[in-house]
Design a protein around this motif. Structure first.
Motif, mmCIF file in Angstrom:
data_model
loop_
_atom_site.group_PDB
_atom_site.id
_atom_site.type_symbol
_atom_site.label_atom_id
_atom_site.label_comp_id
_atom_site.label_asym_id
_atom_site.label_seq_id
_atom_site.Cartn_x
_atom_site.Cartn_y
_atom_site.Cartn_z
ATOM 1 N N ILE A 60 0.851 -1.199 0.000
ATOM 2 C CA ILE A 60 0.000 0.000 0.000
ATOM 3 C C ILE A 60 0.880 1.241 0.000
ATOM 4 N N SER A 61 1.903 1.239 0.854
ATOM 5 C CA SER A 61 2.802 2.382 0.965
ATOM 6 C C SER A 61 3.551 2.632 -0.344
ATOM 7 N N ILE A 62 4.008 1.562 -1.003
ATOM 8 C CA ILE A 62 4.754 1.710 -2.259
ATOM 9 C C ILE A 62 3.861 2.297 -3.345
ATOM 10 N N ILE A 63 2.675 1.723 -3.527
ATOM 11 C CA ILE A 63 1.779 2.215 -4.584
ATOM 12 C C ILE A 63 1.383 3.663 -4.321
ATOM 13 N N ARG A 64 1.061 3.966 -3.061
ATOM 14 C CA ARG A 64 0.654 5.329 -2.719
ATOM 15 C C ARG A 64 1.785 6.316 -2.985
ATOM 16 N N SER A 65 2.999 5.959 -2.572
ATOM 17 C CA SER A 65 4.152 6.828 -2.774
ATOM 18 C C SER A 65 4.406 7.073 -4.262
ATOM 19 N N LEU A 66 4.314 6.019 -5.063
ATOM 20 C CA LEU A 66 4.522 6.173 -6.513
ATOM 21 C C LEU A 66 3.440 7.052 -7.134
ATOM 22 N N ALA A 67 2.190 6.877 -6.688
ATOM 23 C CA ALA A 67 1.092 7.693 -7.230
ATOM 24 C C ALA A 67 1.275 9.164 -6.861
ATOM 25 N N VAL A 68 1.723 9.436 -5.638
ATOM 26 C CA VAL A 68 1.968 10.821 -5.214
ATOM 27 C C VAL A 68 3.105 11.428 -6.036
ATOM 28 N N GLN A 69 4.168 10.651 -6.274
ATOM 29 C CA GLN A 69 5.274 11.144 -7.097
ATOM 30 C C GLN A 69 4.795 11.451 -8.522
ATOM 31 N N LEU A 70 3.909 10.604 -9.031
ATOM 32 C CA LEU A 70 3.356 10.838 -10.365
ATOM 33 C C LEU A 70 2.548 12.137 -10.389
ATOM 34 N N LEU A 71 1.753 12.360 -9.336
ATOM 35 C CA LEU A 71 0.980 13.600 -9.245
ATOM 36 C C LEU A 71 1.897 14.817 -9.232
ATOM 37 N N GLU A 72 2.989 14.724 -8.480
ATOM 38 C CA GLU A 72 3.935 15.844 -8.419
ATOM 39 C C GLU A 72 4.578 16.083 -9.777
ATOM 40 N N LEU A 73 4.874 15.011 -10.496
ATOM 41 C CA LEU A 73 5.499 15.128 -11.808
ATOM 42 C C LEU A 73 4.543 15.752 -12.826
ATOM 43 N N ILE A 74 3.276 15.315 -12.808
ATOM 44 C CA ILE A 74 2.278 15.845 -13.751
ATOM 45 C C ILE A 74 1.995 17.308 -13.464
ATOM 46 N N GLY A 75 1.966 17.675 -12.185
ATOM 47 C CA GLY A 75 1.765 19.061 -11.793
ATOM 48 C C GLY A 75 0.299 19.444 -11.703
ATOM 49 N N PRO A 76 0.032 20.660 -11.201
ATOM 50 C CA PRO A 76 -1.348 21.125 -11.048
ATOM 51 C C PRO A 76 -1.974 21.454 -12.389
ATOM 52 N N GLY A 77 -3.302 21.451 -12.396
ATOM 53 C CA GLY A 77 -4.029 21.787 -13.623
ATOM 54 C C GLY A 77 -4.250 23.274 -13.744
ATOM 55 N N PRO A 78 -4.734 23.725 -14.898
ATOM 56 C CA PRO A 78 -4.988 25.154 -15.107
ATOM 57 C C PRO A 78 -5.968 25.726 -14.094
ATOM 58 N N ALA A 79 -6.972 24.948 -13.694
ATOM 59 C CA ALA A 79 -7.971 25.445 -12.742
ATOM 60 C C ALA A 79 -7.334 25.710 -11.389
ATOM 61 N N GLU A 80 -6.298 24.936 -11.049
ATOM 62 C CA GLU A 80 -5.626 25.152 -9.776
ATOM 63 C C GLU A 80 -4.771 26.410 -9.833
ATOM 64 N N ASP A 81 -4.314 26.765 -11.037
ATOM 65 C CA ASP A 81 -3.531 27.989 -11.198
ATOM 66 C C ASP A 81 -4.435 29.229 -11.175
ATOM 67 N N ALA A 82 -5.690 29.091 -11.650
ATOM 68 C CA ALA A 82 -6.614 30.222 -11.711
ATOM 69 C C ALA A 82 -7.984 29.801 -11.189
ATOM 70 N N PRO A 83 -8.093 29.549 -9.854
ATOM 71 C CA PRO A 83 -9.335 29.020 -9.293
ATOM 72 C C PRO A 83 -10.525 29.965 -9.349
ATOM 73 N N ASP A 84 -10.291 31.290 -9.536
ATOM 74 C CA ASP A 84 -11.402 32.242 -9.538
ATOM 75 C C ASP A 84 -12.117 32.323 -10.884
ATOM 76 N N ASP A 85 -11.564 31.712 -11.905
ATOM 77 C CA ASP A 85 -12.140 31.792 -13.241
ATOM 78 C C ASP A 85 -12.608 30.408 -13.688
ATOM 79 N N PRO A 86 -13.919 30.119 -13.580
ATOM 80 C CA PRO A 86 -14.417 28.782 -13.933
ATOM 81 C C PRO A 86 -14.254 28.435 -15.414
ATOM 82 N N LEU A 87 -14.104 29.450 -16.281
ATOM 83 C CA LEU A 87 -13.935 29.187 -17.710
ATOM 84 C C LEU A 87 -12.464 29.049 -18.107
#
Length: 200
Positions: free
Chosen positions: A22-49
């Motif tokens: 569980i720890s290995i899979i979770r750690s790898l998934a978190v690393q993948l999330l960090e590598l992919i990075g945040p989405g545009p909506a996370e960069d500009a949360p006040d603009d829904p479009l």
């Protein structure tokens, strides 16, 4: 069930995992999330479009793992670099990437988040093990995330074809790549059995 997915009645899949797995899979998934990075909506949360109309990058990522996860759509290894054909393909790839990469990143991000959330919701027994049960939709998300994790690890290990994979089995235990190789092969087994549970 230990070590591989089995189908659940009515759809979905289940697998027994111990706390280390569980720890290995979770750690790898978190690393993948960090590598992919945040989405545009996370960069500009006040603009829904903002996410709807945001254009993605037009150039391939510099990181080889991200290049493997988000390859060019129009490539031809036979095309001579600098030729008119190569330049035309590069232009098509840039245009395609500009309008698809954000969505692809969002999908991969959601798949990795689904893995983390389902593992966080697991109740680990006293013996340090738990049975993960996935719905059909969760199974598909897990399958996407397992594929991305294997692509990422395979890229770091510089695996390009089946011959490279065969060499991994013969690595000596003292090779520093051995833990990553073991994770790559183990995730491959999980992915293969999960695919089997999704077949009609």
């Amino acid at each position: 069930m230990p070590g591989h997915f089995e189908p659940l009645p009515g759809g979905g899949a289940a697998v027994a995992l111990d706390d280390v797995e569980i720890s290995i899979i979770r750690s790898l998934a978190v690393q993948l999330l960090e590598l992919i990075g945040p989405g545009p909506a996370e960069d500009a949360p006040d603009d829904p479009l903002a996410e709807l109309f945001a254009e993605g990058p037009s150039e391939p990522p510099a990181d080889p793992v991200l290049r493997r996860l988000f390859p060019d759509a129009y490539t031809d290894p036979e095309a001579t670099s600098g030729s008119a054909e190569a330049e035309e393909r590069r232009a098509y790839s840039a245009e395609f990437r500009r309008y698809t990469e954000n969505d692809l990143r969002a999908g991969k991000r959601e798949n990795a988040l689904a893995v983390v959330r389902s593992l966080d919701a697991l109740a680990v027994e006293e013996e340090g093990a738990a049975v993960l049960k996935l719905s059909p939709e969760e199974s598909r998300r897990w399958l996407g995330a397992l594929n991305d994790l294997r692509l990422a690890i395979g890229s770091r290990l510089e695996i390009t074809d089946e011959e490279d994979t065969d060499l991994l089995y013969r690595l000596p235990d003292e090779d520093p790549r051995k833990p990553m190789v073991m994770a790559y092969l183990w995730l491959g087994g999980l992915q293969e059995t999960l695919v089997t549970t999704l077949l009609p």
